[in-house]
Design a protein around this motif. Sequence first.
Motif, short mmCIF file in Angstrom:
data_model
loop_
_atom_site.label_atom_id
_atom_site.label_comp_id
_atom_site.label_asym_id
_atom_site.label_seq_id
_atom_site.Cartn_x
_atom_site.Cartn_y
_atom_site.Cartn_z
N ASN A 147 0.73 -1.25 -0.03
CA ASN A 147 0.08 -0.03 -0.01
C ASN A 147 0.86 1.42 -0.14
N GLY A 148 1.55 1.29 -0.76
CA GLY A 148 2.88 2.30 -0.93
C GLY A 148 4.10 2.02 -0.21
N ILE A 149 5.39 1.87 -1.20
CA ILE A 149 6.41 1.30 -0.51
C ILE A 149 7.16 2.44 0.43
N ARG A 150 6.83 3.84 0.15
CA ARG A 150 7.46 4.93 1.22
C ARG A 150 6.75 4.66 2.48
N ALA A 151 5.56 4.70 2.36
CA ALA A 151 4.56 4.85 3.64
C ALA A 151 4.93 3.35 4.32
N ALA A 152 5.13 2.34 3.85
CA ALA A 152 5.43 0.90 4.51
C ALA A 152 6.92 1.11 4.95
N MET A 153 7.70 1.80 4.38
CA MET A 153 9.25 1.94 4.97
C MET A 153 9.03 2.66 6.44
N ARG A 154 8.37 3.64 6.34
CA ARG A 154 7.96 4.73 7.52
C ARG A 154 7.50 3.75 8.71
N ARG A 155 6.80 2.63 8.19
CA ARG A 155 5.98 1.78 9.18
C ARG A 155 6.65 0.72 9.82
N GLY A 156 7.82 0.45 9.18
CA GLY A 156 8.57 -0.78 9.50
C GLY A 156 8.83 -1.90 8.53
N PHE A 157 8.77 -1.52 7.34
CA PHE A 157 8.80 -2.59 6.20
C PHE A 157 10.02 -3.38 6.35
N ARG A 158 11.23 -2.65 6.43
CA ARG A 158 12.56 -3.25 6.37
C ARG A 158 12.84 -3.99 7.49
N PRO A 159 12.85 -3.65 8.87
CA PRO A 159 13.02 -4.32 10.04
C PRO A 159 12.26 -5.66 9.86
N PHE A 160 10.89 -5.49 9.45
CA PHE A 160 10.01 -6.79 9.52
C PHE A 160 10.70 -7.84 8.71
N TRP A 161 11.20 -7.44 7.44
CA TRP A 161 11.61 -8.44 6.60
C TRP A 161 13.09 -8.60 6.82
N ASP A 162 13.83 -7.94 7.39
CA ASP A 162 15.11 -8.47 7.84
C ASP A 162 14.80 -9.28 8.76
N ALA A 163 14.07 -9.40 9.75
CA ALA A 163 13.86 -10.35 10.67
C ALA A 163 13.37 -11.80 10.27
#
Length: 298
Positions: free
Chosen positions: A10-26
């Motif tokens: 639902n928008g990669i920039r908004a997802a990044m602000r909400r924790g997209f990368r830490p989620f997938w890193d884990a």
Amino acid sequence: MRRIGTHNVNGIRAAMRRGFRPFWDARKADVIALQEVRCRIDDLPLDAFDGYHVTLDPGQLAGRNGVAVLTREAPVRVRSLADAAVAITPGEEPREVPAERIVGRDLAPFAGEGRYVEVDLADAPLRIGSLYLPKGAAWPHEEGTEEKYLRKMRFMRGLARALTASKREAAADGRELLVMGDFNIAHTRQDLRNWRSNQKSEGFLPEERDWFGSVTGPRRMVDVVRSMHPDDDGPYSWWSWRGQAFANDSGWRIDYHLASPRLAKAATEAHVAREASYEERISDHCPVIVDYDTSALG
């Protein structure tokens, strides 16, 4: 073992602000399919993709759609509804690359919408597709929505033919097919909480559900999560941002892994990664993750 996930962000920039990368890193996923990237190439947050090769069909509709497949190695083949895609190599700027065009009379009008991209992996005998199927409309139950309804029906007709052809071609090349993403269809009553009140809603119309049933089955494409959770309601993957839908788990299961039968049998674990609280949500969709033991595939 391959960990493979799908996520409508639902928008990669908004997802990044909400924790997209830490989620997938884990999660340490090997492959991630994304939908609704919704970002111009020049504005992409490239740190979202660190460690992955990205194949993206952004479409031509500003702020809408866009599908991608993230892989650990650069894919050996790219196919799309358009004749080009965007490739992002770790540490490099995005660049346009040729794509083999998926042809079909019913799919042709969607070539510029960023709705489907498909790659052949370099490090496993898999063909991976990322799909964002049109939402459609509840015609004839809602006046003035016939055009949106008919567009979705047309896309589904074309997609069914494309999946059949891709599965056959992949098999001839020694590959299994996996198509993931937001299908915007809840197949059965198990797939949405409030099914009684939604029988005339887009996403749960009888003809949509019949179509989904026509492309899935033990000899066609297998709904992997349902095959591993046959008796469960859900697990749901989408909840409205509004009201108490998330808190009450009043959701829909519309994000799927559809796998060729041999690959489906290789699935060892499947789950929907629902966030613990409303405040922790990355998107209105949550990721759907499956582990596949691909060692026996060749």
